[in-house]
Scaffold this motif. Structure first.
Motif, PDB file in Angstrom:
ATOM      1  N   GLU A  32       0.821  -1.212   0.000  1.00 52.14           N
ATOM      2  CA  GLU A  32       0.000   0.000   0.000  1.00 52.14           C
ATOM      3  C   GLU A  32       0.855   1.263   0.000  1.00 52.14           C
ATOM      4  O   GLU A  32       0.493   2.278  -0.599  1.00 52.14           O
ATOM      5  N   GLU A  33       2.017   1.171   0.641  1.00 52.53           N
ATOM      6  CA  GLU A  33       2.920   2.317   0.706  1.00 52.53           C
ATOM      7  C   GLU A  33       3.892   2.376  -0.475  1.00 52.53           C
ATOM      8  O   GLU A  33       4.709   3.286  -0.550  1.00 52.53           O
ATOM      9  N   LYS A  34       3.839   1.357  -1.352  1.00 54.70           N
ATOM     10  CA  LYS A  34       4.716   1.289  -2.534  1.00 54.70           C
ATOM     11  C   LYS A  34       6.197   1.377  -2.159  1.00 54.70           C
ATOM     12  O   LYS A  34       6.999   2.010  -2.844  1.00 54.70           O
ATOM     13  N   LEU A  35       6.558   0.692  -1.083  1.00 55.04           N
ATOM     14  CA  LEU A  35       7.937   0.727  -0.611  1.00 55.04           C
ATOM     15  C   LEU A  35       8.811  -0.253  -1.385  1.00 55.04           C
ATOM     16  O   LEU A  35       8.350  -1.331  -1.780  1.00 55.04           O
ATOM     17  N   PRO A  36      10.090   0.055  -1.582  1.00 56.87           N
ATOM     18  CA  PRO A  36      10.974  -0.783  -2.400  1.00 56.87           C
ATOM     19  C   PRO A  36      11.534  -1.988  -1.651  1.00 56.87           C
ATOM     20  O   PRO A  36      12.752  -2.203  -1.600  1.00 56.87           O
ATOM     21  N   VAL A  37      10.655  -2.796  -1.076  1.00 57.55           N
ATOM     22  CA  VAL A  37      11.071  -4.017  -0.397  1.00 57.55           C
ATOM     23  C   VAL A  37      11.066  -5.164  -1.410  1.00 57.55           C
ATOM     24  O   VAL A  37      10.086  -5.335  -2.141  1.00 57.55           O
ATOM     25  N   LYS A  38      12.132  -5.936  -1.438  1.00 60.99           N
ATOM     26  CA  LYS A  38      12.249  -7.065  -2.363  1.00 60.99           C
ATOM     27  C   LYS A  38      12.111  -8.357  -1.548  1.00 60.99           C
ATOM     28  O   LYS A  38      12.945  -8.663  -0.692  1.00 60.99           O
ATOM     29  N   ILE A  39      11.040  -9.081  -1.813  1.00 62.19           N
ATOM     30  CA  ILE A  39      10.692 -10.275  -1.046  1.00 62.19           C
ATOM     31  C   ILE A  39      11.121 -11.491  -1.862  1.00 62.19           C
ATOM     32  O   ILE A  39      10.490 -11.834  -2.873  1.00 62.19           O
ATOM     33  N   ALA A  40      12.222 -12.123  -1.472  1.00 59.98           N
ATOM     34  CA  ALA A  40      12.807 -13.238  -2.220  1.00 59.98           C
ATOM     35  C   ALA A  40      12.536 -14.527  -1.466  1.00 59.98           C
ATOM     36  O   ALA A  40      13.059 -14.722  -0.361  1.00 59.98           O
ATOM     37  N   CYS A  41      11.736 -15.412  -2.058  1.00 65.76           N
ATOM     38  CA  CYS A  41      11.212 -16.554  -1.307  1.00 65.76           C
ATOM     39  C   CYS A  41      11.537 -17.888  -1.962  1.00 65.76           C
ATOM     40  O   CYS A  41      11.202 -18.127  -3.135  1.00 65.76           O
ATOM     41  N   ALA A  42      12.160 -18.759  -1.199  1.00 62.49           N
ATOM     42  CA  ALA A  42      12.543 -20.084  -1.676  1.00 62.49           C
ATOM     43  C   ALA A  42      11.364 -21.051  -1.620  1.00 62.49           C
ATOM     44  O   ALA A  42      10.338 -20.777  -0.999  1.00 62.49           O
ATOM     45  N   LEU A  43      11.534 -22.190  -2.274  1.00 59.07           N
ATOM     46  CA  LEU A  43      10.556 -23.276  -2.362  1.00 59.07           C
ATOM     47  C   LEU A  43       9.249 -22.840  -3.033  1.00 59.07           C
ATOM     48  O   LEU A  43       8.160 -23.115  -2.524  1.00 59.07           O
ATOM     49  N   PRO A  44       9.324 -22.191  -4.203  1.00 58.30           N
ATOM     50  CA  PRO A  44       8.092 -21.836  -4.909  1.00 58.30           C
ATOM     51  C   PRO A  44       7.495 -23.051  -5.608  1.00 58.30           C
ATOM     52  O   PRO A  44       8.214 -23.926  -6.095  1.00 58.30           O
ATOM     53  N   GLY A  45       6.166 -23.115  -5.653  1.00 60.21           N
ATOM     54  CA  GLY A  45       5.522 -24.206  -6.365  1.00 60.21           C
ATOM     55  C   GLY A  45       5.897 -25.555  -5.788  1.00 60.21           C
ATOM     56  O   GLY A  45       5.990 -25.734  -4.575  1.00 60.21           O
ATOM     57  N   LEU A  46       6.141 -26.505  -6.680  1.00 58.40           N
ATOM     58  CA  LEU A  46       6.502 -27.865  -6.264  1.00 58.40           C
ATOM     59  C   LEU A  46       8.015 -28.039  -6.369  1.00 58.40           C
ATOM     60  O   LEU A  46       8.529 -28.743  -7.231  1.00 58.40           O
ATOM     61  N   THR A  47       8.748 -27.354  -5.478  1.00 65.39           N
ATOM     62  CA  THR A  47      10.205 -27.496  -5.423  1.00 65.39           C
ATOM     63  C   THR A  47      10.659 -28.060  -4.088  1.00 65.39           C
ATOM     64  O   THR A  47      11.839 -28.025  -3.763  1.00 65.39           O
ATOM     65  N   THR A  48       9.720 -28.568  -3.317  1.00 65.72           N
ATOM     66  CA  THR A  48      10.044 -29.349  -2.132  1.00 65.72           C
ATOM     67  C   THR A  48       9.034 -30.479  -2.029  1.00 65.72           C
ATOM     68  O   THR A  48       7.881 -30.335  -2.440  1.00 65.72           O
ATOM     69  N   GLY A  49       9.465 -31.591  -1.457  1.00 65.51           N
ATOM     70  CA  GLY A  49       8.570 -32.714  -1.270  1.00 65.51           C
ATOM     71  C   GLY A  49       7.976 -32.792   0.123  1.00 65.51           C
ATOM     72  O   GLY A  49       7.431 -33.823   0.502  1.00 65.51           O
ATOM     73  N   TYR A  50       8.057 -31.705   0.908  1.00 62.98           N
ATOM     74  CA  TYR A  50       7.600 -31.739   2.296  1.00 62.98           C
ATOM     75  C   TYR A  50       6.091 -31.605   2.458  1.00 62.98           C
ATOM     76  O   TYR A  50       5.605 -31.545   3.574  1.00 62.98           O
ATOM     77  N   GLY A  51       5.367 -31.531   1.369  1.00 60.66           N
ATOM     78  CA  GLY A  51       3.920 -31.509   1.473  1.00 60.66           C
ATOM     79  C   GLY A  51       3.340 -30.108   1.587  1.00 60.66           C
ATOM     80  O   GLY A  51       4.049 -29.098   1.483  1.00 60.66           O
ATOM     81  N   PRO A  52       2.028 -30.010   1.797  1.00 59.70           N
ATOM     82  CA  PRO A  52       1.321 -28.726   1.724  1.00 59.70           C
ATOM     83  C   PRO A  52       1.822 -27.648   2.674  1.00 59.70           C
ATOM     84  O   PRO A  52       1.642 -26.459   2.401  1.00 59.70           O
TER      85      PRO A  52
END
Length: 341
Positions: free
Chosen positions: A123-143
């Motif tokens: 909402e504040e349009k701040l330049p935060v870069k959110i870099a997140c691992a395990l997108p989609g089906l890139t881990t077998g640990y379940g839901p």
């Protein structure tokens, strides 16, 4: 028990899949990789830009941010297992003129910290870069750890850019590009030993742009993330059967490069297949389909994506085949669709 008094011969041991469910590489055996492209790219960027800081929610090692922490300990913040605090702190640093890169797992950012990202950052349009691992089906640990709905969640959030890189080169070039972007970015992060795929193509990452990697007159794959790697592999396999497949890589999901997509779809006669490592609900497939219909296009259209379901746990090769995003399954399904037509 054997009636002969002897123990029966043991059955031959089967080769077991030893892929780690949590941090398994999505690289095929023997495929070229580069270690921790995100961490190394962020270090190189931070050498040139003192505004770059890194934060994580107790997942530095598993998002490759530990490399940045070693290089710049005074610009690294360990927030503990508290994603809400992570995002709020990143917002505060951005307000003070820094460019924060906040890392965690994709499920925790999308589900657990959604309101904090929406209110404190987007909402504040701040330049935060959110870099997140395990997108989609890139881990077998379940839901609990499979972020199969993260794009759908963030596509609905105003003023946030979404990037889904294919490989190490994409990540290396995306890091400075998203840092330069004046606003929040969600990056689906591949970590560890990341495949090096796009080096073989005349490719460079541009925020908001889709790029044709391969030409072909029978099929047009429109893909993002690791499914671009799979689409390229499938295209090579299909070529052996005389089927010519083009691949259009769309690393930016939002904003979508509608102009390039329409230009490629307007090359008549091709089956259009959108391929993504995400639920079929709310991701790249729906974004492309909406863009086509809104602009009066109605090509032969098919969609390769994860089902609208909570997925199983297990070894990644097994899961990718089960849910239709392995190279073999993509080839099989594409051939079937061409035969239908």
């Amino acid at each position: 028990m054997s009636t002969t008094g002897k123990e029966p011969a043991a059955a031959p041991a089967k080769k077991r899949l030893t892929t780690s469910a949590m941090i398994a590489s999505i690289a095929a055996e023997g495929q070229a990789t580069r270690p921790a492209p995100f961490g190394h790219a962020l270090v190189e960027l931070a050498k040139r830009d003192e505004r770059i800081v890194g934060l994580t929610a107790d997942l530095g090692k598993y998002t490759d941010l530990h490399i940045f922490a070693r290089a710049f300990p005074d610009r690294f913040y360990q927030m503990g297992m508290a994603e809400q605090l992570l995002m709020s702190t990143a917002a505060g640093l951005a307000r003070e003129g820094f460019v924060p890169f906040a890392t965690t797992y994709a499920v925790f950012a999308a589900r657990r910290a959604y309101d904090f990202i929406a209110m404190a950052i987007a909402e504040e349009k701040l330049p935060v870069k959110i870099a997140c691992a395990l997108p989609g089906l890139t881990t077998g640990y379940g839901p609990s750890h499979q972020a199969t709905d993260d794009i759908a969640i963030f596509r609905a959030m105003p003023d946030i850019t979404i990037v889904d890189p294919c490989d190490a080169l994409d990540i290396e070039q995306a890091v400075p590009a998203i840092a330069a972007h004046d606003g929040p970015v969600y990056l689906r992060l591949l970590r560890g030993q990341v495949p090096a795929v796009l080096d073989a193509y005349d490719y460079s990452f541009e925020l908001g742009k889709a790029k044709v990697l391969r030409e072909g007159g029978d099929v047009l794959f429109i893909s993002s993330g690791i499914l671009t790697m799979r689409a390229l592999e499938a295209a090579r396999a299909l070529e052996g059967d005389g089927i010519r497949a083009a691949v259009l890589h769309s690393p930016t999901i939002k904003p979508l490069d509608v102009a390039t997509i329409l230009a490629e779809v307007d090359r008549a006669g091709r089956l259009v297949v959108v391929a993504e490592n995400h639920s079929r609900i709310g991701g790249l497939g729906e974004a492309v389909a909406t863009a086509l219909l809104a602009n009066g296009r109605a090509p032969r259209f098919r969609h390769i994506a994860l089902p609208d379901a909570f997925l199983d746990a297990g070894a990644l090769p097994t899961l990718h085949d089960r849910y239709g995003i392995s190279t073999d399954r993509i080839v099989e399904r594409t051939k079937g669709w061409l035969e239908e037509d």
